[in-house]
Write an enzyme that holds these catalytic residues in place. Structure first.
Site, PDB file in Angstrom:
ATOM      1  N   LYS A  13       0.824  -1.224   0.000  1.00  0.00           N
ATOM      2  CA  LYS A  13       0.000   0.000   0.000  1.00  0.00           C
ATOM      3  C   LYS A  13       0.848   1.260   0.000  1.00  0.00           C
ATOM      4  CE  LYS A  13      -2.597  -0.288   3.514  1.00  0.00           C
ATOM      5  NZ  LYS A  13      -2.357  -0.528   4.686  1.00  0.00           N
ATOM      6  N   ARG A  88      -9.515   1.422   9.824  1.00  0.00           N
ATOM      7  CA  ARG A  88      -9.110   0.021   9.971  1.00  0.00           C
ATOM      8  C   ARG A  88     -10.300  -0.870  10.312  1.00  0.00           C
ATOM      9  NH1 ARG A  88      -3.533  -0.949  10.433  1.00  0.00           N
ATOM     10  NH2 ARG A  88      -2.305   0.931  10.764  1.00  0.00           N
ATOM     11  N   ARG A 123      12.280 -10.151   4.037  1.00  0.00           N
ATOM     12  CA  ARG A 123      12.812  -8.784   4.218  1.00  0.00           C
ATOM     13  C   ARG A 123      13.927  -8.759   5.260  1.00  0.00           C
ATOM     14  NH1 ARG A 123       7.984  -4.331   4.135  1.00  0.00           N
ATOM     15  NH2 ARG A 123       7.687  -5.027   6.272  1.00  0.00           N
ATOM     16  N   ARG A 156      13.257  -7.901  11.017  1.00  0.00           N
ATOM     17  CA  ARG A 156      12.498  -7.171  12.039  1.00  0.00           C
ATOM     18  C   ARG A 156      11.466  -8.093  12.675  1.00  0.00           C
ATOM     19  NH1 ARG A 156      10.002  -1.945   9.345  1.00  0.00           N
ATOM     20  NH2 ARG A 156       8.772  -3.629   8.481  1.00  0.00           N
ATOM     21  N   ARG A 167      -0.659 -10.646  12.202  1.00  0.00           N
ATOM     22  CA  ARG A 167      -1.078  -9.383  11.576  1.00  0.00           C
ATOM     23  C   ARG A 167      -2.114  -9.642  10.481  1.00  0.00           C
ATOM     24  NH1 ARG A 167       4.186  -6.712   9.489  1.00  0.00           N
ATOM     25  NH2 ARG A 167       2.898  -4.884   9.087  1.00  0.00           N
TER      26      ARG A 167
END
Length: 210
Positions: A13, A88, A123, A156, A167
């Protein structure tokens, strides 16, 4: 044009918000960024948010909405804006409606959960300079070492598999119902994420025309 961007964490996004921002010359407003800005500037509503954050609590909807309202009242939003990270939940969307803000289009970036887990799981970020890499798409020359400064590259906590699954679960439970909410208003456009970011961007800009 007043826009909302929807999409699961890791769907890209933020990148699409930048593309639209450059194309339409309107600000992209990330909820996280404006809360941090309100905290930094010590505004009344920022201090309210801080009191919850200092207590380790989530900032309640009414405070987030107040911060959004304050930001949307600024001059640079006169010709439109892109909301990224808000609403949200359906109650937040209803609160946005109650503020009298007429949204022109809601763009939903769709990427399969498996693809998101693969993207986020690979990542890596330099713990020294913050440069970002990906084990598959953009590896550093030496594994675990930053090309730019030689610092260690790490995963991370947000990108660890268990955290990513959590999530995504929260997104499907709390945020995904917004697709129905905006589809019923006739303003939802669904964009299917492509392998190439440029192709997703082309699809996103095309969705704005429809």
């Amino acid at each position: 044009m007043k826009l909302i961007l929807l999409g699961a964490p890791g769907a890209g996004k933020g990148t699409q918000a930048e593309v639209i921002m450059d194309h339409l010359n309107i600000p992209a407003i990330s909820t996280g960024n404006i809360i941090r800005e309100a905290l930094k500037n010590g505004t009344e509503v920022g201090l309210k948010a801080k009191s919850y954050m200092d207590a380790g609590k989530l900032v309640p909807d009414e405070v987030v909405i107040e911060i959004i309202k304050e930001r949307l009242a600024k001059d640079d939003c006169k010709n439109g804006f892109i909301l990224d990270g808000f609403p949200r939940t359906v109650p937040q969307a209803e609160a946005l409606d109650a503020m009298g803000i007429a949204i022109d289009k809601v763009v939903d970036i769709e990427v399969a959960d498996e693809k998101i887990a693969q993207r986020l799981g690979g990542r890596r970020v330099c713990s020294n300079c913050g440069a970002s890499y990906h084990t598959e798409y953009k590896p550093s020359k030496v594994e675990g070492v930053c090309d730019k400064c030689g610092g260690p590259t790490v995963q991370r906590k947000d990108d660890e598999p268990a955290t990513v699954l959590d999530r995504l679960k929260v997104y499907h439970e709390q945020t995904e119902p917004l697709k129905d909410y905006y589809a019923k208003k006739g303003i939802l456009a669904v964009v299917y994420g492509a392998e190439e970011v440029s192709e997703t961007s082309a699809r996103t800009l095309k969705a704005l025309e429809g």
